[in-house]
Design a protein around this motif. Sequence first.
Motif, PDB file in Angstrom:
ATOM      1  N   MET A  39       0.645  -1.220   0.027  1.00  0.00           N
ATOM      2  CA  MET A  39      -0.022  -0.149   0.040  1.00  0.00           C
ATOM      3  C   MET A  39       0.791   1.317   0.158  1.00  0.00           C
ATOM      4  O   MET A  39       2.008   1.072   0.662  1.00  0.00           O
ATOM      5  CB  MET A  39      -0.904  -0.089   1.226  1.00  0.00           C
ATOM      6  CG  MET A  39      -1.707  -1.272   1.406  1.00  0.00           C
ATOM      7  SD  MET A  39      -3.070  -1.285   0.166  1.00  0.00           S
ATOM      8  CE  MET A  39      -3.910   0.291   0.275  1.00  0.00           C
ATOM      9  N   ALA A  40       0.634   2.279  -0.690  1.00  0.00           N
ATOM     10  CA  ALA A  40       1.315   3.330  -0.853  1.00  0.00           C
ATOM     11  C   ALA A  40       0.406   4.854  -0.833  1.00  0.00           C
ATOM     12  O   ALA A  40      -0.598   4.906  -0.810  1.00  0.00           O
ATOM     13  CB  ALA A  40       1.896   3.554  -2.381  1.00  0.00           C
ATOM     14  N   TRP A  41       1.418   5.673  -0.306  1.00  0.00           N
ATOM     15  CA  TRP A  41       0.725   6.843  -0.470  1.00  0.00           C
ATOM     16  C   TRP A  41       1.579   7.985  -1.689  1.00  0.00           C
ATOM     17  O   TRP A  41       2.714   7.922  -1.656  1.00  0.00           O
ATOM     18  CB  TRP A  41       0.936   7.828   1.046  1.00  0.00           C
ATOM     19  CG  TRP A  41       0.011   7.479   1.822  1.00  0.00           C
ATOM     20  CD1 TRP A  41       0.383   6.402   3.005  1.00  0.00           C
ATOM     21  CD2 TRP A  41      -1.114   7.861   2.126  1.00  0.00           C
ATOM     22  NE1 TRP A  41      -0.826   6.167   3.743  1.00  0.00           N
ATOM     23  CE2 TRP A  41      -1.881   7.233   3.299  1.00  0.00           C
ATOM     24  CE3 TRP A  41      -2.195   8.872   1.652  1.00  0.00           C
ATOM     25  CZ2 TRP A  41      -3.295   7.464   3.831  1.00  0.00           C
ATOM     26  CZ3 TRP A  41      -3.498   9.033   2.089  1.00  0.00           C
ATOM     27  CH2 TRP A  41      -4.007   8.391   3.082  1.00  0.00           C
ATOM     28  N   TYR A  42       0.884   8.640  -2.429  1.00  0.00           N
ATOM     29  CA  TYR A  42       1.408   9.558  -3.376  1.00  0.00           C
ATOM     30  C   TYR A  42       0.879  10.815  -2.938  1.00  0.00           C
ATOM     31  O   TYR A  42      -0.253  10.966  -2.344  1.00  0.00           O
ATOM     32  CB  TYR A  42       0.672   9.243  -4.714  1.00  0.00           C
ATOM     33  CG  TYR A  42       1.516   8.082  -5.149  1.00  0.00           C
ATOM     34  CD1 TYR A  42       1.276   6.701  -4.888  1.00  0.00           C
ATOM     35  CD2 TYR A  42       2.322   8.277  -6.460  1.00  0.00           C
ATOM     36  CE1 TYR A  42       1.923   5.487  -5.442  1.00  0.00           C
ATOM     37  CE2 TYR A  42       3.065   7.115  -7.181  1.00  0.00           C
ATOM     38  CZ  TYR A  42       2.501   5.738  -6.495  1.00  0.00           C
ATOM     39  OH  TYR A  42       3.370   4.770  -7.266  1.00  0.00           O
ATOM     40  N   ARG A  43       1.431  11.963  -3.532  1.00  0.00           N
ATOM     41  CA  ARG A  43       0.865  13.352  -3.514  1.00  0.00           C
ATOM     42  C   ARG A  43       1.128  13.907  -4.768  1.00  0.00           C
ATOM     43  O   ARG A  43       1.862  13.575  -5.471  1.00  0.00           O
ATOM     44  CB  ARG A  43       1.511  14.021  -2.487  1.00  0.00           C
ATOM     45  CG  ARG A  43       3.049  14.510  -2.519  1.00  0.00           C
ATOM     46  CD  ARG A  43       3.637  15.003  -1.358  1.00  0.00           C
ATOM     47  NE  ARG A  43       4.925  15.489  -1.463  1.00  0.00           N
ATOM     48  CZ  ARG A  43       5.865  15.929  -0.427  1.00  0.00           C
ATOM     49  NH1 ARG A  43       5.192  16.169   0.782  1.00  0.00           N
ATOM     50  NH2 ARG A  43       7.115  16.124  -0.771  1.00  0.00           N
ATOM     51  N   GLN A  44       0.322  14.945  -5.040  1.00  0.00           N
ATOM     52  CA  GLN A  44       0.464  15.794  -6.289  1.00  0.00           C
ATOM     53  C   GLN A  44       0.205  17.350  -5.771  1.00  0.00           C
ATOM     54  O   GLN A  44      -0.938  17.585  -5.450  1.00  0.00           O
ATOM     55  CB  GLN A  44      -0.612  15.401  -7.341  1.00  0.00           C
ATOM     56  CG  GLN A  44      -0.386  15.957  -8.713  1.00  0.00           C
ATOM     57  CD  GLN A  44      -1.197  15.566  -9.863  1.00  0.00           C
ATOM     58  OE1 GLN A  44      -2.142  14.667  -9.365  1.00  0.00           O
ATOM     59  NE2 GLN A  44      -0.844  15.497 -11.113  1.00  0.00           N
ATOM     60  N   ALA A  45       1.260  18.006  -6.043  1.00  0.00           N
ATOM     61  CA  ALA A  45       1.168  19.330  -5.712  1.00  0.00           C
ATOM     62  C   ALA A  45       0.764  20.229  -7.092  1.00  0.00           C
ATOM     63  O   ALA A  45       0.866  19.545  -8.207  1.00  0.00           O
ATOM     64  CB  ALA A  45       2.574  19.897  -5.529  1.00  0.00           C
ATOM     65  N   PRO A  46       0.226  21.354  -6.802  1.00  0.00           N
ATOM     66  CA  PRO A  46      -0.503  22.128  -8.047  1.00  0.00           C
ATOM     67  C   PRO A  46       0.862  22.248  -9.199  1.00  0.00           C
ATOM     68  O   PRO A  46       1.851  22.614  -8.884  1.00  0.00           O
ATOM     69  CB  PRO A  46      -0.601  23.574  -7.438  1.00  0.00           C
ATOM     70  CG  PRO A  46      -0.823  23.165  -6.094  1.00  0.00           C
ATOM     71  CD  PRO A  46      -0.254  22.022  -5.615  1.00  0.00           C
TER      72      PRO A  46
END
Length: 112
Positions: free
Chosen positions: A33-40
């Motif tokens: 299981m993973a966490w990703y993030r996306q900034a503007p």
Amino acid sequence: VQLVESGGGLVQPGGSLRLSCAASGIFVFIKTMAWYRQAPGKERELIAYITDEGKPNYADSVKGRLAISRDHSKNSVFLQMNTLKPEDTAVYYCHVMDTNYWGQGTQVTVSA
């Protein structure tokens, strides 16, 4: 399969948040299981994942400040975020690695 994130919000620099990802239709303990993030204006990036054996891994940008964990009874994955910085501002997504399963995302904003 459904992944539902929660726990995002507005926090001051140096503050903490705990994100949750509640899974249904899949058992988090038998998957990575993973966490990703996306900034503007930026691409989605992998920041942390936990293997089916429970081994956590982190991107260099968050190492020492974030901790990924999971709870069998809640069939959930968590991301404890400490010492938050403005550059941590992004939409955070839960993901089952090697699948097309993603959550809807939760917004984290770090600002004074």
